[in-house]
Design a protein around this motif. Structure first.
Motif, PDB file in Angstrom:
ATOM      1  N   ALA A   1      57.185  19.713 -44.823  1.00  0.00           N
ATOM      2  CA  ALA A   1      56.740  18.989 -45.890  1.00  0.00           C
ATOM      3  C   ALA A   1      55.629  19.529 -46.869  1.00  0.00           C
ATOM      4  O   ALA A   1      55.673  19.168 -48.244  1.00  0.00           O
ATOM      5  N   ALA A   2      54.688  20.089 -46.289  1.00  0.00           N
ATOM      6  CA  ALA A   2      53.605  20.569 -47.153  1.00  0.00           C
ATOM      7  C   ALA A   2      54.045  21.934 -47.735  1.00  0.00           C
ATOM      8  O   ALA A   2      53.578  22.317 -49.071  1.00  0.00           O
ATOM      9  N   ASP A   3      55.280  22.612 -47.479  1.00  0.00           N
ATOM     10  CA  ASP A   3      55.660  23.711 -48.165  1.00  0.00           C
ATOM     11  C   ASP A   3      57.093  23.916 -47.973  1.00  0.00           C
ATOM     12  O   ASP A   3      57.628  24.937 -47.485  1.00  0.00           O
ATOM     13  N   PRO A   4      58.015  23.140 -48.865  1.00  0.00           N
ATOM     14  CA  PRO A   4      59.514  23.139 -48.404  1.00  0.00           C
ATOM     15  C   PRO A   4      59.989  24.507 -48.870  1.00  0.00           C
ATOM     16  O   PRO A   4      61.101  24.752 -48.375  1.00  0.00           O
ATOM     17  N   ALA A   5      59.190  25.426 -49.588  1.00  0.00           N
ATOM     18  CA  ALA A   5      60.082  26.551 -49.776  1.00  0.00           C
ATOM     19  C   ALA A   5      59.774  27.662 -49.046  1.00  0.00           C
ATOM     20  O   ALA A   5      60.285  28.784 -49.374  1.00  0.00           O
ATOM     21  N   ASP A   6      58.883  27.465 -48.062  1.00  0.00           N
ATOM     22  CA  ASP A   6      58.705  28.494 -47.042  1.00  0.00           C
ATOM     23  C   ASP A   6      59.788  28.521 -45.867  1.00  0.00           C
ATOM     24  O   ASP A   6      59.998  27.743 -45.250  1.00  0.00           O
ATOM     25  N   ALA A   7      60.513  29.723 -46.242  1.00  0.00           N
ATOM     26  CA  ALA A   7      61.583  30.001 -45.170  1.00  0.00           C
ATOM     27  C   ALA A   7      61.298  29.976 -43.895  1.00  0.00           C
ATOM     28  O   ALA A   7      61.829  29.672 -42.872  1.00  0.00           O
ATOM     29  N   GLU A   8      60.095  30.640 -43.520  1.00  0.00           N
ATOM     30  CA  GLU A   8      59.418  30.771 -42.019  1.00  0.00           C
ATOM     31  C   GLU A   8      59.261  29.421 -41.499  1.00  0.00           C
ATOM     32  O   GLU A   8      59.434  29.102 -40.322  1.00  0.00           O
ATOM     33  N   GLY A   9      58.752  28.511 -42.270  1.00  0.00           N
ATOM     34  CA  GLY A   9      58.547  27.139 -41.871  1.00  0.00           C
ATOM     35  C   GLY A   9      59.638  26.198 -41.554  1.00  0.00           C
ATOM     36  O   GLY A   9      59.736  25.809 -40.576  1.00  0.00           O
ATOM     37  N   THR A  10      60.630  26.701 -42.491  1.00  0.00           N
ATOM     38  CA  THR A  10      62.063  25.717 -42.194  1.00  0.00           C
ATOM     39  C   THR A  10      62.440  26.510 -41.129  1.00  0.00           C
ATOM     40  O   THR A  10      63.043  25.770 -40.230  1.00  0.00           O
ATOM     41  N   LEU A  11      62.612  27.604 -40.698  1.00  0.00           N
ATOM     42  CA  LEU A  11      63.277  28.492 -39.514  1.00  0.00           C
ATOM     43  C   LEU A  11      62.260  27.738 -38.181  1.00  0.00           C
ATOM     44  O   LEU A  11      63.387  27.525 -37.268  1.00  0.00           O
ATOM     45  N   THR A  12      61.129  27.711 -38.382  1.00  0.00           N
ATOM     46  CA  THR A  12      60.494  27.216 -37.077  1.00  0.00           C
ATOM     47  C   THR A  12      60.926  25.596 -37.043  1.00  0.00           C
ATOM     48  O   THR A  12      61.241  25.225 -35.960  1.00  0.00           O
ATOM     49  N   LEU A  13      61.168  24.699 -37.943  1.00  0.00           N
ATOM     50  CA  LEU A  13      61.685  23.519 -37.838  1.00  0.00           C
ATOM     51  C   LEU A  13      62.974  23.563 -37.172  1.00  0.00           C
ATOM     52  O   LEU A  13      63.390  22.659 -36.323  1.00  0.00           O
ATOM     53  N   ILE A  14      63.971  24.517 -37.731  1.00  0.00           N
ATOM     54  CA  ILE A  14      65.327  24.336 -37.177  1.00  0.00           C
ATOM     55  C   ILE A  14      65.366  24.777 -35.817  1.00  0.00           C
ATOM     56  O   ILE A  14      65.831  24.278 -34.984  1.00  0.00           O
ATOM     57  N   ARG A  15      64.423  25.613 -35.303  1.00  0.00           N
ATOM     58  CA  ARG A  15      64.389  26.149 -34.086  1.00  0.00           C
ATOM     59  C   ARG A  15      63.683  24.753 -33.012  1.00  0.00           C
ATOM     60  O   ARG A  15      64.124  24.762 -32.036  1.00  0.00           O
ATOM     61  N   ALA A  16      62.795  24.068 -33.685  1.00  0.00           N
ATOM     62  CA  ALA A  16      62.054  23.255 -32.961  1.00  0.00           C
ATOM     63  C   ALA A  16      63.121  21.935 -32.705  1.00  0.00           C
ATOM     64  O   ALA A  16      63.094  21.430 -31.435  1.00  0.00           O
ATOM     65  N   ARG A  17      63.930  21.750 -33.575  1.00  0.00           N
ATOM     66  CA  ARG A  17      64.906  20.573 -33.763  1.00  0.00           C
ATOM     67  C   ARG A  17      65.953  21.312 -32.606  1.00  0.00           C
ATOM     68  O   ARG A  17      66.639  20.249 -31.951  1.00  0.00           O
ATOM     69  N   SER A  18      66.228  22.488 -32.490  1.00  0.00           N
ATOM     70  CA  SER A  18      67.537  22.889 -31.801  1.00  0.00           C
ATOM     71  C   SER A  18      67.035  22.899 -30.148  1.00  0.00           C
ATOM     72  O   SER A  18      68.031  22.721 -29.454  1.00  0.00           O
ATOM     73  N   ASN A  19      65.871  22.654 -29.837  1.00  0.00           N
ATOM     74  CA  ASN A  19      65.254  22.531 -28.288  1.00  0.00           C
ATOM     75  C   ASN A  19      65.427  21.446 -27.978  1.00  0.00           C
ATOM     76  O   ASN A  19      65.641  21.169 -26.769  1.00  0.00           O
ATOM     77  N   LEU A  20      65.650  20.225 -28.794  1.00  0.00           N
ATOM     78  CA  LEU A  20      65.688  18.856 -28.190  1.00  0.00           C
ATOM     79  C   LEU A  20      67.306  18.830 -28.044  1.00  0.00           C
ATOM     80  O   LEU A  20      67.694  18.077 -27.338  1.00  0.00           O
TER      81      LEU A  20
END
Length: 86
Positions: A67-86
């Motif tokens: 949300a703070a930096d939508p253009a950051d690919a690394e942040g988006t990848l972190t979110l994808i990995r975090a969601r996939s753990n659930l």
């Protein structure tokens, strides 16, 4: 036991860093990664409830990072990995 202790130290460190800069996307993403690693450690030792709790915190932190930096690919990848753990 040593892996869990190391992960808990990392979470504590990132929690301290995040407290100093709660809106910093990099700090949120790094804290999310630390929580995910702790979740993995708990899962492999059979503590599934603890793992799910850590994964949920990781998703929350990663959401803040994106949300703070939508253009950051690394942040988006972190979110994808975090969601996939659930």
């Amino acid at each position: 036991a040593r892996a869990e202790a190391a992960c808990r130290k990392a979470v504590a460190l990132h929690t301290t860093l995040l407290a100093a800069s709660p809106d910093d996307p990099d700090a949120n993403a790094a804290a999310a990664e630390a929580r995910s690693f702790l979740g993995h450690t708990l899962a492999v030792t059979g503590n599934y409830g603890g793992a799910l709790a850590e994964y949920a915190v990781a998703v929350h932190l990663a959401d803040k990072a994106v949300a703070a930096d939508p253009a950051d690919a690394e942040g988006t990848l972190t979110l994808i990995r975090a969601r996939s753990n659930l």
